[in-house]
Design a protein around this motif. Sequence first.
Motif, PDB file in Angstrom:
ATOM      1  N   GLU A 288      45.132  59.353  38.708  1.00  0.00           N
ATOM      2  CA  GLU A 288      43.978  58.948  39.522  1.00  0.00           C
ATOM      3  C   GLU A 288      43.236  57.781  38.899  1.00  0.00           C
ATOM      4  O   GLU A 288      42.541  57.044  39.582  1.00  0.00           O
ATOM      5  N   ARG A 289      43.367  57.648  37.575  1.00  0.00           N
ATOM      6  CA  ARG A 289      42.550  56.660  36.882  1.00  0.00           C
ATOM      7  C   ARG A 289      43.319  55.404  36.528  1.00  0.00           C
ATOM      8  O   ARG A 289      42.853  54.598  35.728  1.00  0.00           O
ATOM      9  N   ILE A 290      44.512  55.257  37.116  1.00  0.00           N
ATOM     10  CA  ILE A 290      45.320  54.100  36.730  1.00  0.00           C
ATOM     11  C   ILE A 290      44.590  52.763  36.914  1.00  0.00           C
ATOM     12  O   ILE A 290      44.586  51.927  36.007  1.00  0.00           O
ATOM     13  N   PRO A 291      43.900  52.558  38.048  1.00  0.00           N
ATOM     14  CA  PRO A 291      43.163  51.302  38.161  1.00  0.00           C
ATOM     15  C   PRO A 291      42.127  51.122  37.057  1.00  0.00           C
ATOM     16  O   PRO A 291      41.953  50.030  36.514  1.00  0.00           O
ATOM     17  N   GLU A 292      41.454  52.235  36.709  1.00  0.00           N
ATOM     18  CA  GLU A 292      40.450  52.140  35.640  1.00  0.00           C
ATOM     19  C   GLU A 292      41.084  51.737  34.316  1.00  0.00           C
ATOM     20  O   GLU A 292      40.529  50.934  33.566  1.00  0.00           O
ATOM     21  N   LEU A 293      42.261  52.353  34.045  1.00  0.00           N
ATOM     22  CA  LEU A 293      42.941  52.023  32.799  1.00  0.00           C
ATOM     23  C   LEU A 293      43.329  50.548  32.793  1.00  0.00           C
ATOM     24  O   LEU A 293      43.259  49.858  31.772  1.00  0.00           O
ATOM     25  N   ALA A 294      43.729  50.056  33.975  1.00  0.00           N
ATOM     26  CA  ALA A 294      44.096  48.647  34.078  1.00  0.00           C
ATOM     27  C   ALA A 294      42.893  47.768  33.787  1.00  0.00           C
ATOM     28  O   ALA A 294      43.001  46.739  33.103  1.00  0.00           O
ATOM     29  N   VAL A 295      41.732  48.223  34.266  1.00  0.00           N
ATOM     30  CA  VAL A 295      40.518  47.444  34.003  1.00  0.00           C
ATOM     31  C   VAL A 295      40.250  47.401  32.502  1.00  0.00           C
ATOM     32  O   VAL A 295      39.914  46.363  31.936  1.00  0.00           O
TER      33      VAL A 295
END
Lengths: 409, 393
Positions: A288-295
């Motif tokens: 669920e947090r993949i975009p956050e990790l990318a950020v």
Amino acid sequence: MKYFGLIYAGLFRKKLRTSLTLASLIAAFTLLGLLQAVNSLFSGAADFLGASRLITQASTSFTSPLPMRLLPRIESVPGVAAVNHSQFFGGQYQEGRGFFPQFAVNPRRLRETYPEWVMDEDGWRRFISTNDGAIVGRNLAERYGWKLGDIVPLNSFIWTKAGGGRTWEWRVVGIFDGINEEWSERANLMYLNYAQFDEGRNPGARGLAGIFVVRIDDPDEAERIASAIDAKFQNSSDETKTQKESEFQLGFIRQLGDIGLIVNLITGAVFFSILFLTGVAMSQAVRERIPELAVLKCLGFTDRQVMLLVLAEAFLLCLLGALLGMLLASAATGVLPPEFPIRTDLRVWLIAAVSVVLLTLAVGLPPALTARRLKIVDALAGRHEQSPLERALHLLFRVGSRREAEAQA
Amino acid sequence: MSTFTQVREITLMNLRSIPERLAPSLVIVVGIAGVVGVLVALLSMSAGLGQTLGATGEPDQVVIARGGSQGELSSFLSIASMTLVKQDPAIARGADGLPLASGELIVITEVPRPGQDTGANVSLRGIEPVGVTLRPKFRLLEGRMFRPGVQELLVGSGAAQQFAGLAVGRSLRFRGSSWTVVGHFESGGAYDSELWTDRETAQGAFGRSGVSSILARLRDPADLKAMNERLRADPQLDVEAKSQDAYFAGQSGNLTATIGVLAGIVAVIMGFGAVFGALNTMYSAVSARTQEIGTLRAIGFGALPVVASVMAEALLLSVLGGLLGATVAYLAFNGYAVSTLGAGFTQVAFQFAVTPGLVLQGLLIALMIGFVGGLAPAWRAARLPVTAALRGG
């Protein structure tokens, strides 16, 4: 440590899921603590006894009493410091509701063979000089509220009196303590004066000693002394088997069967279930947090740092669950009465610690590696790969349904 | 659409979407399989012991032991008492006119388990020749009968399996003399954990003058009460007769209770863990379906069908888990042979028995966990405000 806030925020991003996973972990570690505490009891129960005492029993079985005439011959073996005889009395108090072990012994010799039991001088004197005297451990005396001079009737299921009755009356003449905390905890037994026991029982059984407790000067000589004793009675009708007191106790426990195996199997089942549960929760959280990790990666976190962040999150979750679960288990074993000496000792905590590390690696590593491999562009665009677990499951399922389809066709 | 059709349609649609949420759905299955597997395995242990002890006695036979003794081991009868008891009119007589009663001596011996040097208590039973007749299920598996007057042993099949050095031809040392194993037997029950020899040989070797108990067949099982009254009234005797099957069936009580408590504690704690896992799964299932549920509600589906569909999913997954757990327990443990300390302070060899009753019990627990785990998420699904749900929660 400066990332603690970040880890914590990541962990409690979805409060409900994390709390539920945590609750499962707590249940699992409570059970692990309790089960391994039981295991500790069975594997290390006799450690405290040391090797300064031997037990000589009839080679056929410790339930066959040896005759008293063996005592001077055992005493004469070089290296033997003191010998006592001990007969299990098998008495029931209050119609079987109260059970505690009693042994008929020679009072003077008891003091020489068990210096670990301490009692005032008057107590020892009274025990030696009172024919129907009995001394009780502090814990036992407190449990039943016995005072000096009380009469304790015991109904023996083994020993009948010469007159045919089975109820024996014993006078409490002393209350003993252990020399240290470990022994004090075990002061749950009763010693009876052999004098009344031998005089009162069936004439046919008189003169039987039971087993012999042999204290030796040098624990390193235990093997030699044990075989010297057994050699004395070889090929007689009273063949003996002499072993360290700790082995004798362990033998009792082994009679119950392979408890260690059962306990470890249950622990394994618990561990596997929890592994699966936490693993799925972790991989969901990371996905669920993949975009956050990318950020994070955009902001300059390295691949390694992101991986460690995810791993740390898994570790924190497991650690928290283990700590709370083990505290619960400790609290539960702490309130048990002294006759169930189940404790979450150092060994149990070590097992829990190793479990935390293994669990962290098993549930944290796959999502952590996913997080590390993450390509910023793909992640921000919402293209992400499946976790290894999901890939395996989907593969399995797809193969299964394809076969079904083929079969239908 | 009627409510029933609504329930059916949503439930089917919901179940069809499980493959898309495979990993979280498996959490319920695996978690519950763990609970049920452990519970069934533990309880199959006491079921196995109960079966073994229950199969030991014959309803028309009695065990006569000293009054008030807890078992054969703590009982002692002199030869004179034994002879007197055997003449009781309630005891059946054989073709030779002699009473069908065997005075038997029990001695505890120590035989090590494989790979251990500390011994386990094994009963050595000295029987009379008629003793074999009194065990109708007795069968020689290997070798031959022991001969009276020679120190020879027959070994029960359970003992032969559980303890070391009991193969035919091997010898054991008891009290300074050597005993040879001449055969293995089976009698279907607790006696299979014992070593058998001739009674008088055992009396001589172990220096015992009397016997521990008498096993006798009655003319009519109903005579037991009258027999006990006669025995009690005789001032020369202090004995008590108990029906043989009741005597052995009663011996499993203590261990069954201990295992029951242990299994209860383990199941409750593991059950809690599984409930939290199930809650997790069902909450995430509901949140994944938020928009779908919102759409359904918007086109006129009621709250009840939504609740039912979530509950149906939770219950179906838990039944699957329960079946999986019971199957694993069955494959791993059914027939697993062990031995433990029985009521007579000697070893009883038995096999784990996964019975249909236990499987049913396991499935019931699975359903309970599924129900508790599905309820709160179902409630949340039903109360989702339609507009918010349509926007994705």
